[in-house]
Motif scaffolding. Structure first.
Motif, PDB file in Angstrom:
ATOM      1  N   ARG A   1     -54.654  41.652 -24.765  1.00 45.28           N
ATOM      2  CA  ARG A   1     -55.824  40.891 -25.211  1.00 45.28           C
ATOM      3  C   ARG A   1     -56.951  40.956 -24.172  1.00 45.28           C
ATOM      4  O   ARG A   1     -57.498  39.931 -23.745  1.00 45.28           O
ATOM      5  CB  ARG A   1     -55.453  39.446 -25.514  1.00 45.28           C
ATOM      6  N   GLU A   2     -57.271  42.168 -23.784  1.00 43.10           N
ATOM      7  CA  GLU A   2     -58.321  42.356 -22.786  1.00 43.10           C
ATOM      8  C   GLU A   2     -59.687  41.846 -23.244  1.00 43.10           C
ATOM      9  O   GLU A   2     -60.454  41.318 -22.431  1.00 43.10           O
ATOM     10  CB  GLU A   2     -58.407  43.831 -22.396  1.00 43.10           C
ATOM     11  N   PRO A   3     -60.057  41.971 -24.535  1.00 43.95           N
ATOM     12  CA  PRO A   3     -61.341  41.390 -24.950  1.00 43.95           C
ATOM     13  C   PRO A   3     -61.419  39.881 -24.738  1.00 43.95           C
ATOM     14  O   PRO A   3     -62.506  39.343 -24.509  1.00 43.95           O
ATOM     15  CB  PRO A   3     -61.423  41.753 -26.437  1.00 43.95           C
ATOM     16  N   VAL A   4     -60.272  39.199 -24.801  1.00 41.60           N
ATOM     17  CA  VAL A   4     -60.273  37.754 -24.550  1.00 41.60           C
ATOM     18  C   VAL A   4     -60.584  37.485 -23.080  1.00 41.60           C
ATOM     19  O   VAL A   4     -61.331  36.561 -22.745  1.00 41.60           O
ATOM     20  CB  VAL A   4     -58.919  37.141 -24.951  1.00 41.60           C
TER      21      VAL A   4
ATOM     22  N   ALA B   1     -76.590  37.528 -22.229  1.00 45.95           N
ATOM     23  CA  ALA B   1     -76.678  38.990 -22.218  1.00 45.95           C
ATOM     24  C   ALA B   1     -75.282  39.611 -22.251  1.00 45.95           C
ATOM     25  O   ALA B   1     -75.036  40.587 -22.973  1.00 45.95           O
ATOM     26  CB  ALA B   1     -77.448  39.462 -20.987  1.00 45.95           C
ATOM     27  N   LEU B   2     -74.365  39.037 -21.490  1.00 48.29           N
ATOM     28  CA  LEU B   2     -72.995  39.546 -21.495  1.00 48.29           C
ATOM     29  C   LEU B   2     -72.314  39.261 -22.830  1.00 48.29           C
ATOM     30  O   LEU B   2     -71.556  40.098 -23.339  1.00 48.29           O
ATOM     31  CB  LEU B   2     -72.199  38.916 -20.350  1.00 48.29           C
ATOM     32  N   LEU B   3     -72.568  38.103 -23.392  1.00 47.17           N
ATOM     33  CA  LEU B   3     -71.987  37.782 -24.702  1.00 47.17           C
ATOM     34  C   LEU B   3     -72.521  38.715 -25.781  1.00 47.17           C
ATOM     35  O   LEU B   3     -71.780  39.135 -26.678  1.00 47.17           O
ATOM     36  CB  LEU B   3     -72.291  36.323 -25.062  1.00 47.17           C
ATOM     37  N   ARG B   4     -73.797  39.050 -25.684  1.00 47.67           N
ATOM     38  CA  ARG B   4     -74.382  39.970 -26.666  1.00 47.67           C
ATOM     39  C   ARG B   4     -73.732  41.349 -26.546  1.00 47.67           C
ATOM     40  O   ARG B   4     -73.402  41.989 -27.553  1.00 47.67           O
ATOM     41  CB  ARG B   4     -75.892  40.061 -26.451  1.00 47.67           C
ATOM     42  N   LEU B   5     -73.542  41.805 -25.310  1.00 44.99           N
ATOM     43  CA  LEU B   5     -72.878  43.098 -25.099  1.00 44.99           C
ATOM     44  C   LEU B   5     -71.443  43.056 -25.622  1.00 44.99           C
ATOM     45  O   LEU B   5     -70.989  43.998 -26.290  1.00 44.99           O
ATOM     46  CB  LEU B   5     -72.887  43.436 -23.606  1.00 44.99           C
ATOM     47  N   LEU B   6     -70.738  41.974 -25.341  1.00 42.62           N
ATOM     48  CA  LEU B   6     -69.353  41.849 -25.797  1.00 42.62           C
ATOM     49  C   LEU B   6     -69.277  41.835 -27.318  1.00 42.62           C
ATOM     50  O   LEU B   6     -68.413  42.496 -27.916  1.00 42.62           O
ATOM     51  CB  LEU B   6     -68.734  40.576 -25.215  1.00 42.62           C
ATOM     52  N   ALA B   7     -70.176  41.098 -27.960  1.00 42.20           N
ATOM     53  CA  ALA B   7     -70.167  41.033 -29.425  1.00 42.20           C
ATOM     54  C   ALA B   7     -70.444  42.407 -30.033  1.00 42.20           C
ATOM     55  O   ALA B   7     -69.794  42.816 -31.005  1.00 42.20           O
ATOM     56  CB  ALA B   7     -71.203  40.018 -29.899  1.00 42.20           C
TER      57      ALA B   7
ATOM     58  N   ILE C   1     -64.740  36.241 -18.724  1.00 34.37           N
ATOM     59  CA  ILE C   1     -65.585  36.751 -17.641  1.00 34.37           C
ATOM     60  C   ILE C   1     -67.064  36.619 -18.007  1.00 34.37           C
ATOM     61  O   ILE C   1     -67.910  36.331 -17.158  1.00 34.37           O
ATOM     62  CB  ILE C   1     -65.237  38.221 -17.351  1.00 34.37           C
ATOM     63  N   ALA C   2     -67.379  36.812 -19.286  1.00 40.64           N
ATOM     64  CA  ALA C   2     -68.779  36.708 -19.716  1.00 40.64           C
ATOM     65  C   ALA C   2     -69.308  35.298 -19.539  1.00 40.64           C
ATOM     66  O   ALA C   2     -70.485  35.098 -19.227  1.00 40.64           O
ATOM     67  CB  ALA C   2     -68.908  37.148 -21.174  1.00 40.64           C
ATOM     68  N   GLY C   3     -68.440  34.306 -19.723  1.00 43.48           N
ATOM     69  CA  GLY C   3     -68.863  32.922 -19.533  1.00 43.48           C
ATOM     70  C   GLY C   3     -69.969  32.524 -20.496  1.00 43.48           C
ATOM     71  O   GLY C   3     -69.899  32.797 -21.693  1.00 43.48           O
ATOM     72  N   GLN C   4     -71.015  31.923 -19.961  1.00 44.46           N
ATOM     73  CA  GLN C   4     -72.126  31.449 -20.784  1.00 44.46           C
ATOM     74  C   GLN C   4     -73.330  32.397 -20.735  1.00 44.46           C
ATOM     75  O   GLN C   4     -74.395  32.056 -21.239  1.00 44.46           O
ATOM     76  CB  GLN C   4     -72.562  30.053 -20.306  1.00 44.46           C
TER      77      GLN C   4
ATOM     78  N   ILE D   1     -66.465  44.319 -19.193  1.00 43.78           N
ATOM     79  CA  ILE D   1     -66.620  44.180 -20.646  1.00 43.78           C
ATOM     80  C   ILE D   1     -66.593  45.547 -21.322  1.00 43.78           C
ATOM     81  O   ILE D   1     -65.948  45.731 -22.363  1.00 43.78           O
ATOM     82  CB  ILE D   1     -67.925  43.423 -20.961  1.00 43.78           C
ATOM     83  N   LEU D   2     -67.277  46.516 -20.730  1.00 42.10           N
ATOM     84  CA  LEU D   2     -67.293  47.863 -21.302  1.00 42.10           C
ATOM     85  C   LEU D   2     -65.888  48.463 -21.332  1.00 42.10           C
ATOM     86  O   LEU D   2     -65.491  49.092 -22.318  1.00 42.10           O
ATOM     87  CB  LEU D   2     -68.234  48.754 -20.494  1.00 42.10           C
TER      88      LEU D   2
END
Length: 250
Positions: free
Chosen positions: A190-193, A204-210, A198-201, A174-175
């Protein structure tokens, strides 16, 4: 004797280059990976047979051969394997072997999947508590050796092959996927997609991605098309409410 020493030689290959060998059952289902591993096993067995053939050939010309116990060479080989594994860091060895004092443009034409897999392998040995700063430092260290696209592809391949999700490796992806360097060199991929998938559900990963997407869109407003759209979010959360943090980032 040949099967015993062939097994020891294969153990050497596993100990010195652990990255290509799957750690979970899902990793053994990839045909391309199995082909490479089968080649390694065959090469080690062929090497053992060759060594025995050379030894027998030399012994045929000697007037007498020493009567040595079989356990001696076996114990010596196993002891050498253990000592070598304790003395040598295989991941550090991979970095030394694969070092290329070349620019990213030159490296883009020389890397291959196996080399990239070896270089990203240390991420999968990190504890889940590894901080983002430490991950960013490791990603920066890999910049002279791998392009952003190759690094992300290698991380994604290994993540998808792992049975137990590696939180540190997923955060590293994600980073890297939301780094300005990736946005500049991976336009249209479209690497963020992919990072969203990869973040899935994992919240914590979704928060980092956002958070990272918000910063990326501020720095690179023209690259918004590479970021997840509302349709991408709907596909990532079928039948579920889209997290508010991701709605704001889309």
């Amino acid at each position: 004797m040949v099967p015993l020493f062939a097994a020891i030689f294969i153990l050497w290959a596993v100990a010195m280059q652990p990255a290509p060998w799957p750690r979970g059952r899902a990793g053994w289902l990839h045909a391309d990976r199995l082909g490479g591993l089968a080649g390694t096993v065959f090469a080690q067995a062929f090497l053992v047979v060759g060594c025995f053939a050379v030894g027998c050939g030399i012994g045929a010309f000697l007037p007498a051969t020493p009567d040595l116990p079989v356990t001696g060479p076996l114990v010596l080989s196993l002891a050498a394997l253990v000592l070598a594994r304790l003395a040598v860091d295989p991941h550090g060895l991979a970095m030394i072997v694969d070092h290329r004092p070349a620019s990213p443009t030159q490296a883009a034409g020389t890397f291959d999947h196996r080399r990239a897999d070896r270089l990203v392998a240390p991420f999968f040995d990190l504890p889940d508590s590894t901080c983002d700063l430490a991950l960013l430092e490791r990603l920066t260290d890999l910049a002279p050796h791998l392009t952003c696209a190759a690094l992300l592809d290698a991380l994604a391949r290994r993540i998808e092959a792992e049975v137990r999700p590696c939180h540190a490796a997923r955060r590293a992806l994600i980073l890297q996927a939301t780094a300005p360097a990736t946005a500049d060199t991976c336009i249209g991929r479209r690497e963020p997609v992919r990072a969203l998938r990869i973040a899935g559900q994992d919240r914590a990963l979704l928060r980092l991605l956002a958070l990272r997407l918000g910063r990326l869109q501020t720095e690179r407003p023209l690259l918004r098309t590479d970021c997840p759209s509302v349709d991408d979010l709907r596909a990532a959360f079928p039948g579920r409410a889209i997290p508010q943090m991701m709605r704001r980032a889309a």
